[in-house]
Design a protein around this motif. Sequence first.
Motif: not given
Length: 137
Positions: A30-33, A63-72, A98-102
């Motif tokens: 995860l540290d290497d794009a 960056a957004f996906i990394y912060q929100e879900s760590k690409f899970i 994206s950790q979007a809410l319902d």
Amino acid sequence: MSRFLRALIMTVVAAALVSCGQNFSAPQNLDDACAIVKERPKYLRAMKATERKWGVPVPVQMAFIYQESKFIGDARTPHRYALGVIPIGRQSSAYGYSQALDGTWKEYRAATGNRGARRNDIEDATDFMGWYMDGSS
């Protein structure tokens, strides 16, 4: 072969086929794009499509996906517990890359007409991020 046994075998095979195409685990490094893109080229294709459509740069999306879900892809918020041991639900309805809410996801689907969009699908998640960051929400 009995009907029951045949139905059971068909159910097991169908379940196995459905789960084969889904890889919700995080990429190895995860540290290497560049390593993420090399391991999961579908991610880059989805992010480039979002960049073209909404103007959100690929690094911002990563960056957004990394912060929100760590690409899970099937990431969820932790459970809440009563008395420290009885699970009483999750902290929020956030789900997916994206950790979007319902409610926000429902609004995105209605606004874009993408009724079949799934939060655990990278193409849909990046498109959602583009829509959201564009100020369309």
